[in-house]
Write a protein that holds these residues in place. Structure first.
Motif, mmCIF file in Angstrom:
data_model
loop_
_atom_site.group_PDB
_atom_site.id
_atom_site.type_symbol
_atom_site.label_atom_id
_atom_site.label_comp_id
_atom_site.label_asym_id
_atom_site.label_seq_id
_atom_site.Cartn_x
_atom_site.Cartn_y
_atom_site.Cartn_z
ATOM 1 N N LYS A 162 1.153 -1.578 0.168
ATOM 2 C CA LYS A 162 0.089 0.140 -0.258
ATOM 3 C C LYS A 162 0.679 1.653 0.007
ATOM 4 C CE LYS A 162 -3.802 2.340 3.034
ATOM 5 N NZ LYS A 162 -2.838 3.308 3.898
ATOM 6 N N GLU B 63 0.574 4.045 -3.038
ATOM 7 C CA GLU B 63 0.175 5.632 -2.790
ATOM 8 C C GLU B 63 1.599 6.334 -3.230
ATOM 9 O OE1 GLU B 63 -1.857 5.726 1.171
ATOM 10 O OE2 GLU B 63 -3.504 4.862 0.315
ATOM 11 N N PRO C 222 -3.310 9.436 -0.768
ATOM 12 C CA PRO C 222 -4.088 8.096 -1.004
ATOM 13 C C PRO C 222 -5.414 7.457 -1.759
ATOM 14 C CG PRO C 222 -4.917 9.966 0.067
ATOM 15 C CD PRO C 222 -3.354 10.539 -0.385
ATOM 16 N N LEU C 223 -5.366 6.174 -1.888
ATOM 17 C CA LEU C 223 -6.417 5.669 -2.262
ATOM 18 C C LEU C 223 -7.825 5.044 -1.000
ATOM 19 C CD1 LEU C 223 -3.839 4.079 -4.267
ATOM 20 C CD2 LEU C 223 -5.142 5.354 -5.750
ATOM 21 N N HIS D 97 -10.057 6.034 -6.425
ATOM 22 C CA HIS D 97 -9.277 7.284 -6.434
ATOM 23 C C HIS D 97 -10.725 8.408 -6.402
ATOM 24 C CE1 HIS D 97 -7.208 10.715 -5.428
ATOM 25 N NE2 HIS D 97 -7.821 11.386 -6.234
#
Length: 366
Positions: A299, A303, A309-310, A325
């Motif tokens: 992660k 990202e 951020p996702l 997103h």
């Protein structure tokens, strides 16, 4: 339900009969009586003609042709059978054949009908105008629609199913049952409109109007989305991205394969915002969760490569998973002048998402 005679002591059921047993004929009896007493069918109608069939290449004839107070034409088909036969199919043909009739043509055929029953043809226009409440003929307001009334001793399930289906699609078609009884020398007829039930008709009309509004809104929404996707694909094509050759549709999402079966790089659009996502669905929940977890283990790297951020949605109660997103700039209900900016940002977001996920997808070993 049977009919009863009520006496001071009891209800006595009347003997239900049939038109065949009573030797009641379709044309010479039912049609002959209804042409001058059409109000028996429980509707405000005015008969223009009977046995009308003035069209090329057809020997078929409408039993009774009428108008209603809204100047709609009304095709009335009669059967003395206990299932109605295929009268709904006949009536639909007839309705299409008369749908383009003008006031002047209706006046002409009504004059011919009046002559046959011993009334001067010259009264046709006056009688029609009086019924409609018009001072002068109005061709534009005449025959805006064609209604259908089916009249029979009874109706079979196939026919009633077809009628209900047609009504759901805004065809004004009704079934009126004429059920004969015999009481000594008397012949009695129980007249009932069975589709739609009179007490339910107002509700059904309101429901149908609501459905029409809903269908119109859905059609407008589909058209807007189709136009939005066409613009987005044009941008994707100019930038030679993965979605460059996708055909635009009217759905809320637009997808292309990531190169791995069941892993789609999808755009989604709603009224207020857009989405770029990796949608994971290889058909089996356990495998989908395993792939998601393997990507989720990276992660931070993903990202960082993406630049922000996702949203990681494992969706434990569902089969599929997604990594997405949200593009907050706007959706398909935003002013059309803003679409190019929204579409451009969605394409840029998808490009970044695909690049950020590329090492993780390669590590899956497919």
């Amino acid at each position: 339900m049977p009919l009863y005679e009520m006496t001071p002591d009891a209800f006595h059921p009347l003997s239900q009969s049939s038109f065949a047993d009573l030797k009641v004929r379709e044309r010479d009896d039912l049609q002959r009586l209804l042409r001058t007493q059409i109000d028996v069918l429980g509707d405000d109608l005015y008969v223009l003609s009977e046995e009308f069939g003035d069209w090329d290449d057809s020997r078929r004839r409408i039993d009774l042709l009428a108008i209603d107070p809204q100047a709609n034409l009304v095709v009335i088909e009669l059967k003395r059978t206990n299932d109605g036969g295929h009268m709904e199919l006949q009536a639909i043909r007839y309705a299409s054949m008369v749908s383009a009739m003008t006031f002047s043509r209706a006046e002409q055929i009504h004059g011919e009908f009046l002559t046959r029953i011993g009334v001067p043809a010259e009264e046709a226009r006056t009688r029609m105008l009086t019924f409609l409440g018009w001072e002068e003929p109005d061709e534009e307001a005449f025959a805006p629609d064609v209604r259908i009334v089916l009249v029979s001793e009874d109706f079979g399930k196939e026919l009633t199913t077809a009628v209900l289906w047609l009504r759901e699609r805004d065809i004004d078609i009704r079934c009126v049952r004429l059920r004969p009884y015999q009481d000594g020398e008397k012949r009695l007829i129980d007249v009932q409109q069975i589709i739609p039930l009179p007490e339910a008709n107002e509700y059904q009309v309101q429901h149908r109007e609501k459905e029409q509004v809903g269908r119109k809104k859905r059609a407008e929404r589909y058209d807007v989305r189709l136009k939005f996707w066409a613009g987005l694909i044009a941008i994707a094509r100019s930038r030679k991205t993965r979605h460059a050759n996708i055909k635009p549709g009217s759905h809320s999402w637009l997808g292309a394969s990531s190169g791995i079966r069941g892993l789609g790089l999808n755009y989604a659009i709603v009224q207020e915002y857009g989405i770029a996502e990796l949608y994971i669905d290889r058909g089996e929940a356990t495998e989908n969760k395993r792939i998601f977890d393997q990507l989720h283990a990276h992660k931070d790297e993903i990202e960082k490569a993406f630049g922000g951020p996702l949203s990681w949605e494992r969706l434990d109660t569902k089969r599929a998973c997604r990594i997405k997103h949200v593009i907050e700039r706007g959706g398909y209900r935003s002013p059309e002048s803003q679409w190019p900016e929204i579409q451009s940002e969605m394409v840029e977001t998808m490009t970044k998402l695909e690049a950020a996920l590329k090492p993780g997808l390669a590590s899956l070993g497919f």
